[in-house]
Design a protein around this motif. Structure first.
Motif, PDB file in Angstrom:
ATOM      1  N   ILE A   1      -0.028   7.728   2.660  1.00  0.00           N
ATOM      2  CA  ILE A   1      -0.698   9.000   2.361  1.00  0.00           C
ATOM      3  C   ILE A   1      -0.465  10.013   3.485  1.00  0.00           C
ATOM      4  CG2 ILE A   1      -2.481   7.889   0.976  1.00  0.00           C
ATOM      5  CD1 ILE A   1      -4.361   8.138   3.354  1.00  0.00           C
TER       6      ILE A   1
ATOM      7  N   ASN B   1      -4.862   2.388  -3.441  1.00  0.00           N
ATOM      8  CA  ASN B   1      -4.695   1.362  -2.400  1.00  0.00           C
ATOM      9  C   ASN B   1      -5.854   0.367  -2.415  1.00  0.00           C
ATOM     10  OD1 ASN B   1      -2.253   2.318  -1.456  1.00  0.00           O
ATOM     11  ND2 ASN B   1      -3.172   3.670   0.058  1.00  0.00           N
ATOM     12  N   GLN B   2      -7.070   0.869  -2.661  1.00  0.00           N
ATOM     13  CA  GLN B   2      -8.207  -0.037  -2.759  1.00  0.00           C
ATOM     14  C   GLN B   2      -8.057  -0.993  -3.939  1.00  0.00           C
ATOM     15  OE1 GLN B   2     -11.654   2.489  -2.933  1.00  0.00           O
ATOM     16  NE2 GLN B   2     -11.442   3.172  -0.804  1.00  0.00           N
TER      17      GLN B   2
ATOM     18  N   GLU C   1      -5.902   6.730  -1.990  1.00  0.00           N
ATOM     19  CA  GLU C   1      -6.803   5.764  -1.347  1.00  0.00           C
ATOM     20  C   GLU C   1      -7.440   4.851  -2.384  1.00  0.00           C
ATOM     21  OE1 GLU C   1      -9.488   8.198   0.781  1.00  0.00           O
ATOM     22  OE2 GLU C   1      -8.114   8.581   2.466  1.00  0.00           O
ATOM     23  N   THR C   2      -7.812   5.416  -3.537  1.00  0.00           N
ATOM     24  CA  THR C   2      -8.383   4.588  -4.599  1.00  0.00           C
ATOM     25  C   THR C   2      -7.360   3.593  -5.131  1.00  0.00           C
ATOM     26  OG1 THR C   2      -9.848   6.415  -5.232  1.00  0.00           O
ATOM     27  CG2 THR C   2      -9.552   4.648  -6.828  1.00  0.00           C
TER      28      THR C   2
ATOM     29  N   LEU D   1       0.827  -1.194   0.000  1.00  0.00           N
ATOM     30  CA  LEU D   1       0.000   0.000   0.000  1.00  0.00           C
ATOM     31  C   LEU D   1       0.867   1.253   0.000  1.00  0.00           C
ATOM     32  CD1 LEU D   1      -2.839  -0.974   2.503  1.00  0.00           C
ATOM     33  CD2 LEU D   1      -2.760  -1.255   0.028  1.00  0.00           C
TER      34      LEU D   1
ATOM     35  N   LYS E   1      -5.042  12.669  -1.691  1.00  0.00           N
ATOM     36  CA  LYS E   1      -5.350  11.535  -0.820  1.00  0.00           C
ATOM     37  C   LYS E   1      -6.447  10.632  -1.391  1.00  0.00           C
ATOM     38  CE  LYS E   1      -3.727  13.401   3.586  1.00  0.00           C
ATOM     39  NZ  LYS E   1      -4.105  13.857   4.946  1.00  0.00           N
ATOM     40  N   PRO E   2      -7.546  11.183  -1.956  1.00  0.00           N
ATOM     41  CA  PRO E   2      -8.548  10.274  -2.551  1.00  0.00           C
ATOM     42  C   PRO E   2      -7.978   9.412  -3.674  1.00  0.00           C
ATOM     43  CG  PRO E   2      -9.477  12.457  -2.241  1.00  0.00           C
ATOM     44  CD  PRO E   2      -8.020  12.577  -1.959  1.00  0.00           C
TER      45      PRO E   2
END
Length: 470
Positions: free
Chosen positions: A216, A231-232, A228-229, A213, A224-225
């Motif tokens: 952030i 990482n998802q 995060e996406t 991962l 950050k979004p």
């Protein structure tokens, strides 16, 4: 603006915003200053005209005379003709001129540049425009308390020079400033997008196949979004790879035994001389292939549940219809074992929002398990009804059941009790539990109402929006 560069797009957007703001502001400021300039110059012209009229009336020192008419008469007689004032243009002085008429409309004084201008019309007062000797003039006409008519004017091109100066004053900052702002905006955008470059460098330095991962902690809020996406997506990739490894391991481990048994039976049939023995070994090979087919079907069901159904959108499904279709599919097995199977539902349709693959696999494994462990001429009951605002799915059989201390472990993949006599692979309840989890439901293993056998108790949320039902 079709550039694929985010930096170029942001720079051009900033420039366009600056142009959209600065040009209208500059135009409004120019118009306002031009209006104020004209008012100021007109006021100066009017004030000069009044002052000039008073000076001409008192030009010969008759300040003690109280009768204004007599004062004007004395001043006029003393002049013995028209006084013409010469004009010496200066680059830094505006060119102005004047005319003065006595009560008999006789010119008593004028500047050389307006000496030949026809006298004003009777009743002419205030400001107006006139053209004289090919030059436009801004004129102001008044009649003072001495009945002296004074007309004073200023060349219009003097104001044009001021206007051009105002235009240059307002346009020059834009002409020089906008390119400078564009350069500075480009540098600012480059600095602002630096975190994207850092993120790109971090991704470029990652080892091929790495699913670690991305941190952030120091990233801007806008990035950050995105991280995060990413990482998802990495987590989903990790899950997919894990499912693939698990599926490959299941296939390698679980299919090895039935394949080996089938090969042994087929080889025995090839070397057997007795037809009865051949028939027996071929029969054993056929049963091994049937078990192999069921095993493959279960492994594929698990793979579909874990890899496919969870990522698909839910759709309205009628549980009564799904259960009916599964029972019709299993009709030959039901008839072969001479088992009585009933489907009870209080309503003709009971809708949920779900995945058809998962719900079909759930019903198939529930009913197959019940049929497998129910003895001949036994009873299997399937019920779909409402219970306390939920939809209840209940499947009960007359089989041996599962002891309470083993019911929790029964959901583990590959689990089979030591006393299980029926063939199987321990995946049925695992598939059922996974399907229930995908639909946010609950499942419990209970004792059948008859006292013998197993009751599988499942609760799910109903679909309340009737308009979305198919």
């Amino acid at each position: 603006m079709t550039s694929s560069s985010l930096r170029a797009r942001l720079t051009w957007l900033i420039i366009l915003v600056q142009v959209a703001v600065l040009i209208p502001l500059g135009t409004i400021s120019y118009q306002r200053e031009l209006h104020e300039m004209n008012q100021l110059l007109d006021g100066r012209l009017a004030q000069a005209g009044r002052t000039l009229g008073t000076l001409i009336a008192y030009g010969h020192g008759n300040y003690g005379v109280q009768d204004p008419a007599k004062t004007l008469q004395l001043a006029t007689e003393a002049q013995k003709g028209t006084v013409v004032v010469s004009v010496h243009p200066r680059n830094y002085e505006p060119e102005v001129g004047f005319q003065a008429y006595d009560p008999q409309r006789k010119l008593v004084a004028a500047t050389a540049n307006l000496a030949d201008l026809p006298p004003p019309a009777p009743g002419e007062r205030g400001f107006h425009e006139a053209e004289y000797n090919g030059v436009k003039w801004r004129l102001f006409t008044l009649t003072n308390r001495f009945d002296l008519t004074v007309r004073i004017g200023e060349r219009a091109d003097n104001r044009s020079d001021i206007t051009r100066g105002l235009i240059l004053e307002h346009a020059l900052p834009l002409i020089i400033g906008l390119p400078l702002l564009a350069v500075l905006a480009g540098l600012a955008v480059k600095q602002g997008l630096k975190p994207l470059g850092v993120l790109t460098a971090v991704l470029a330095q990652r080892e091929p196949g790495s699913r670690k991962l991305i941190s952030i902690d120091r990233s801007p809020d806008e990035i950050k979004p995105l991280i995060e996406t990413l990482n998802q997506q990495l987590e989903r990739l990790e899950d997919a790879v894990e499912r693939e490894h698990r599926f490959a391991g299941d296939v390698a481990h679980e299919l090895r035994t039935p394949l080996a048994a089938t090969m042994i039976h087929m080889e025995s049939a090839l070397i057997a001389d007795d037809p009865a023995e051949v028939q027996y070994t071929v029969g054993n090979a056929r049963r091994s292939l049937v078990r192999l087919g069921r095993r493959i079907e279960q492994i594929l069901a698990v793979a579909r549940l874990e890899a496919g159904a969870a990522s698909q959108h839910r759709v309205p499904l009628d549980l009564v219809m799904v259960a009916t279709e599964v029972i019709e599919e299993l009709a030959p097995v039901i008839a072969e074992k001479d088992i009585s199977l009933s489907l009870n539902h209080e309503e003709p349709e009971l809708w949920v929002s779900g995945h058809e693959v998962a719900l079909t696999a759930m019903f198939r494994n529930l009913i197959e398990n019940a049929l497998r462990y129910t003895p001949e001429r036994g009873q299997v009951d399937v019920a779909v009804c409402r219970l306390d605002g939920k939809i209840l799915i209940a499947v009960s059989d007359d089989g041996p059941g599962i002891p309470k201390n083993r019911r929790e472990a029964a959901f583990q993949r590959g689990y089979r009790g030591a006393d299980m006599k029926e063939p199987g692979y321990g995946l049925g309840l695992s598939i059922v539990q996974r399907a229930v989890e995908l639909h946010d439901g609950s499942i419990a293993l209970l004792e059948a109402p008859s006292g013998n056998g197993l009751l599988v108790h499942i609760l799910m949320d109903p679909l309340t929006d009737a308009a979305s039902k198919r």
